[in-house]
Write a protein that holds these residues in place. Sequence first.
Motif, mmCIF file in Angstrom:
data_model
loop_
_atom_site.group_PDB
_atom_site.id
_atom_site.type_symbol
_atom_site.label_atom_id
_atom_site.label_comp_id
_atom_site.label_asym_id
_atom_site.label_seq_id
_atom_site.Cartn_x
_atom_site.Cartn_y
_atom_site.Cartn_z
ATOM 1 N N UNK A 1 -48.414 35.100 16.105
ATOM 2 C CA UNK A 1 -47.401 34.492 15.241
ATOM 3 C C UNK A 1 -46.038 35.163 15.384
ATOM 4 N N UNK A 2 -45.887 36.000 16.414
ATOM 5 C CA UNK A 2 -44.606 36.637 16.764
ATOM 6 C C UNK A 2 -44.114 37.666 15.739
ATOM 7 N N UNK A 3 -45.019 38.129 14.864
ATOM 8 C CA UNK A 3 -44.591 39.075 13.814
ATOM 9 C C UNK A 3 -45.026 40.507 14.129
ATOM 10 N N UNK A 4 -45.401 40.762 15.394
ATOM 11 C CA UNK A 4 -46.073 42.021 15.735
ATOM 12 C C UNK A 4 -45.307 43.284 15.365
ATOM 13 N N UNK B 1 -42.232 32.989 25.888
ATOM 14 C CA UNK B 1 -42.593 32.040 24.824
ATOM 15 C C UNK B 1 -41.330 31.254 24.439
ATOM 16 N N UNK B 2 -41.214 30.085 25.050
ATOM 17 C CA UNK B 2 -39.989 29.278 24.923
ATOM 18 C C UNK B 2 -39.718 28.904 23.467
ATOM 19 N N UNK B 3 -38.465 29.011 23.081
ATOM 20 C CA UNK B 3 -38.045 28.491 21.768
ATOM 21 C C UNK B 3 -38.393 29.394 20.593
ATOM 22 N N UNK B 4 -38.978 30.573 20.871
ATOM 23 C CA UNK B 4 -39.355 31.463 19.760
ATOM 24 C C UNK B 4 -38.395 32.653 19.695
ATOM 25 N N UNK C 1 -37.907 36.059 17.256
ATOM 26 C CA UNK C 1 -38.612 36.786 16.198
ATOM 27 C C UNK C 1 -37.690 36.998 14.996
ATOM 28 N N UNK C 2 -38.279 37.456 13.891
ATOM 29 C CA UNK C 2 -37.484 37.770 12.689
ATOM 30 C C UNK C 2 -36.445 38.849 12.992
ATOM 31 N N UNK C 3 -36.653 39.598 14.091
ATOM 32 C CA UNK C 3 -35.724 40.663 14.467
ATOM 33 C C UNK C 3 -34.693 40.194 15.498
ATOM 34 N N UNK C 4 -34.705 38.900 15.845
ATOM 35 C CA UNK C 4 -33.726 38.345 16.790
ATOM 36 C C UNK C 4 -34.086 38.558 18.253
ATOM 37 N N UNK C 5 -35.346 38.866 18.530
ATOM 38 C CA UNK C 5 -35.767 39.125 19.911
ATOM 39 C C UNK C 5 -36.647 37.991 20.449
ATOM 40 N N UNK C 6 -37.105 38.160 21.712
ATOM 41 C CA UNK C 6 -37.949 37.131 22.335
ATOM 42 C C UNK C 6 -39.345 37.711 22.602
ATOM 43 N N UNK C 7 -40.265 36.804 22.934
ATOM 44 C CA UNK C 7 -41.656 37.221 23.178
ATOM 45 C C UNK C 7 -42.063 36.864 24.612
#
Length: 227
Positions: A101-104, A161-164, A166-172
């Motif tokens: 969920x990209x919250x790691x 991970x296109x279009x995502x 994170x809450x911290x403004x980064x990418x996955x």
Amino acid sequence: MTQDELKQAVGQAAVDYIKPKLELSSVVGVGTGSTANCFIDSLAAIKHLFDGAVASSDATAERLKSHGIPVYDLNSVDGLVVYVDGADESDKNLCLIKGGGAALTREKIVAACADEFVCIADESKWVSVLGEFPLPVEVIPMARSYVARELVKLGGNPEYRQGVVTDNGNVILDVHRLSIPNPVEIEKKINQIVGVVTNGLFAARSADVMLLGTSEGVKKISLSDEL
Ligand code: 5RP
């Protein structure tokens, strides 16, 4: 039982497990995802027994607030009695892959502050070797291609991970085909790549307890049982 029913069962089991540990001054760390959401919904019933929560994502903060559970900034609390969160995979040492969920990153920070980390998952997440689920890596945007090349050198196949964001403004980057027999070592290696914020291996700080939803009921697996 359906997967949703198993998630609800472990969410309630986590509430039953933490209830005796709570005091009116306690602050609870809360994870992110569909299983964590089940926990939050069950936690609402005992909100009078503790002070409030620290959330591992904006989505979790919103859900907690919708139940009337006070949400605190992590910097304003002294510590967390417990952290409860789901996982994408767990091995028998309770080393986890998280970050679907990209919250790691926030999850790892909140877990680090907790006296006890309780993982809740349905049995589909229980594996013998981590790595079937692509390993999420949170990356500073300008370092994305460099980090991807370094991850290839480690034997993985990273996918943006296109279009995502994170809450911290980064990418996955999701790293496919990375067999992880030695999670502590791989976690450290990936974190040393410049531009990596964190990776989804929770091995240096694994879970302490797993509440695993199975067709025979919720099984409690503790690291201390193994010793
Ligand atoms: C979010 C996470 C989640 O805990 C993980 O993806 C499991 O999610 P779900 O409970 O929806 O299967 O790490 O970043």
